[in-house]
Scaffold this motif. Structure first.
Motif, PDB file in Angstrom:
ATOM      1  N   ASP A 251      -0.585   4.647  -1.194  1.00  0.00           N
ATOM      2  CA  ASP A 251       0.516   4.996  -0.288  1.00  0.00           C
ATOM      3  C   ASP A 251       1.164   3.712   0.224  1.00  0.00           C
ATOM      4  O   ASP A 251       0.692   3.081   1.163  1.00  0.00           O
ATOM      5  CB  ASP A 251      -0.030   5.821   0.882  1.00  0.00           C
ATOM      6  CG  ASP A 251       1.056   6.115   1.912  1.00  0.00           C
ATOM      7  OD1 ASP A 251       2.248   5.912   1.597  1.00  0.00           O
ATOM      8  OD2 ASP A 251       0.690   6.557   3.026  1.00  0.00           O
ATOM      9  N   MET A 252       2.258   3.322  -0.397  1.00  0.00           N
ATOM     10  CA  MET A 252       2.887   2.042  -0.074  1.00  0.00           C
ATOM     11  C   MET A 252       3.605   2.057   1.280  1.00  0.00           C
ATOM     12  O   MET A 252       4.021   1.005   1.774  1.00  0.00           O
ATOM     13  CB  MET A 252       3.847   1.627  -1.196  1.00  0.00           C
ATOM     14  CG  MET A 252       3.159   1.188  -2.482  1.00  0.00           C
ATOM     15  SD  MET A 252       2.028  -0.242  -2.246  1.00  0.00           S
ATOM     16  CE  MET A 252       3.182  -1.505  -1.719  1.00  0.00           C
ATOM     17  N   ALA A 253       3.745   3.241   1.871  1.00  0.00           N
ATOM     18  CA  ALA A 253       4.376   3.302   3.195  1.00  0.00           C
ATOM     19  C   ALA A 253       3.558   2.525   4.233  1.00  0.00           C
ATOM     20  O   ALA A 253       4.092   2.112   5.257  1.00  0.00           O
ATOM     21  CB  ALA A 253       4.530   4.762   3.628  1.00  0.00           C
ATOM     22  N   LYS A 254       2.276   2.312   3.936  1.00  0.00           N
ATOM     23  CA  LYS A 254       1.423   1.541   4.854  1.00  0.00           C
ATOM     24  C   LYS A 254       1.715   0.050   4.793  1.00  0.00           C
ATOM     25  O   LYS A 254       1.230  -0.709   5.629  1.00  0.00           O
ATOM     26  CB  LYS A 254      -0.058   1.774   4.501  1.00  0.00           C
ATOM     27  CG  LYS A 254      -0.539   3.186   4.794  1.00  0.00           C
ATOM     28  CD  LYS A 254      -2.046   3.303   4.635  1.00  0.00           C
ATOM     29  CE  LYS A 254      -2.456   3.225   3.174  1.00  0.00           C
ATOM     30  NZ  LYS A 254      -3.915   3.337   2.971  1.00  0.00           N
ATOM     31  N   TYR A 255       2.464  -0.368   3.765  1.00  0.00           N
ATOM     32  CA  TYR A 255       2.720  -1.794   3.555  1.00  0.00           C
ATOM     33  C   TYR A 255       4.223  -2.039   3.442  1.00  0.00           C
ATOM     34  O   TYR A 255       4.727  -2.385   2.369  1.00  0.00           O
ATOM     35  CB  TYR A 255       1.989  -2.274   2.290  1.00  0.00           C
ATOM     36  CG  TYR A 255       0.561  -1.768   2.242  1.00  0.00           C
ATOM     37  CD1 TYR A 255      -0.388  -2.244   3.145  1.00  0.00           C
ATOM     38  CD2 TYR A 255       0.175  -0.794   1.323  1.00  0.00           C
ATOM     39  CE1 TYR A 255      -1.688  -1.759   3.131  1.00  0.00           C
ATOM     40  CE2 TYR A 255      -1.134  -0.317   1.304  1.00  0.00           C
ATOM     41  CZ  TYR A 255      -2.051  -0.797   2.212  1.00  0.00           C
ATOM     42  OH  TYR A 255      -3.334  -0.318   2.203  1.00  0.00           O
ATOM     43  N   PRO A 256       4.936  -1.861   4.556  1.00  0.00           N
ATOM     44  CA  PRO A 256       6.410  -1.928   4.474  1.00  0.00           C
ATOM     45  C   PRO A 256       6.940  -3.299   4.042  1.00  0.00           C
ATOM     46  O   PRO A 256       7.954  -3.363   3.338  1.00  0.00           O
ATOM     47  CB  PRO A 256       6.856  -1.594   5.909  1.00  0.00           C
ATOM     48  CG  PRO A 256       5.650  -1.800   6.772  1.00  0.00           C
ATOM     49  CD  PRO A 256       4.468  -1.512   5.904  1.00  0.00           C
TER      50      PRO A 256
END
Lengths: 211, 211
Positions: free
Chosen positions: A167-172
């Motif tokens: 989940d790349m949303a955790k790494y903006p």
């Protein structure tokens, strides 16, 4: 299939160094053949023949290209900023990528473990550190506003992360920088899909970059 | 307990840089504490405070020390030889050590795998490549007759290999060079047993360096 080769291709493109691309099929184990190990004792891709010598290990190759072709530099001049770049390079090329490479995944699967769970765990732990470092170091790119060796390592690792469903949303910050890098010609040209040996995607949906 | 910290201690000793040693107990998980992650986002040892900045990742620290304190150089002048040094550094610090670090071993154990078997497999594969590279590159030390960054990485990895019971007779060049390095003051002083926080060996026979 190799994120390490992708780093080197991007560097060659960035610096405008013309090169001949020789595919090595790592899924078929071509890197383990005796003939290949003569030019790469570690049995990993990539190998670069240049200036009459043979170079192994992507990070060593990147440093060599930077030292011998300093134009369009991929390292800042300031020693501290250079250390920041190299810390990100090592965090990705040392602490993340080798752990979710072909061999560990095969071993974990052979002992009844879940290779995807393992890869997600490694990438997640690594990206937490990278994101935190980027909060201090980044500008438009990983360290400041110029493309560096850290960026060459980041984009292929994000590609791997997407493959494993992270989940790349955790790494903006990582995601935003990867998006910006994807727009640059040197990175586009280096993308696995743009290589002559890239298999037909429809026929090979399960193929990916993992080593 | 850390082979990465060992590398950096050796470099500081080699270059005659005086330093204060602050132990971080990685077996107790001190590297994961919020306080520590403020100075090391990757939650790994070592961290070096120097010149008013904070540096992470042992290989990035070694390169920084070499760039800012070039006396008693640990890199050759020739670009190809520098690439040979860095290929060995990456082969150890990227492709061997992270795979037999604390976290992978714990994961493999948690899934019912045999962590020693895994560590032996990783080190054996890695050392085969290193031995082959040394056959071409080595003199008295890893690359030629001068101590380089590759040697700083080699000795701690041999220590780890011995811990896991690797048969070092298969790697005569690695073993001979490690023996020679063990005799040098900078390496002796950097040995885990000579650190202030080294536990009583008789009481702690199961302790080792693995990260």
């Amino acid at each position: 299939m190799s994120s390490c080769s992708w780093r080197v291709r991007t560097c060659l493109n960035w610096k405008g160094i013309d090169y001949e691309y020789c595919p090595v099929n790592v899924l078929e184990g071509s890197q383990n053949k005796e003939e290949y190990s003569e030019i790469n004792p570690y049995k990993f891709v990539p190998t670069l023949k240049i200036d009459g010598v043979i170079l192994n290990q992507s990070v060593a190759i990147l440093e060599y290209l930077e030292e011998t072709r300093p134009e369009k530099s991929l390292l800042p001049k300031d020693p501290y900023k250079r250390a920041l770049v190299r810390s990100l390079v090592q965090a990705i090329a040392g602490d993340i990528q080798p752990l979710q490479n072909l061999r560990p995944l095969q071993y974990i699967e052979s002992t009844g473990g879940n290779k995807t769970e393992w890869a997600v765990y490694c990438i997640t732990h690594g990206f937490e550190g990278v994101e935190k470092q980027l909060a201090k170091a980044s500008g438009k790119y990983c360290v400041g506003n110029e493309v560096t060796l850290a960026d060459l390592c980041l984009l292929p690792q994000v590609y791997n992360a997407n493959w494993f469903g992270i989940d790349m949303a955790k790494y903006p910050l990582i995601q935003r920088i990867a998006n910006d890098l994807s727009e640059l010609d040197a990175f586009k040209k280096a993308h696995p899909q743009n290589q002559i040996d890239c298999p037909d995607k429809e026929k090979n949906k399960n193929l990916r970059a993992f080593i």
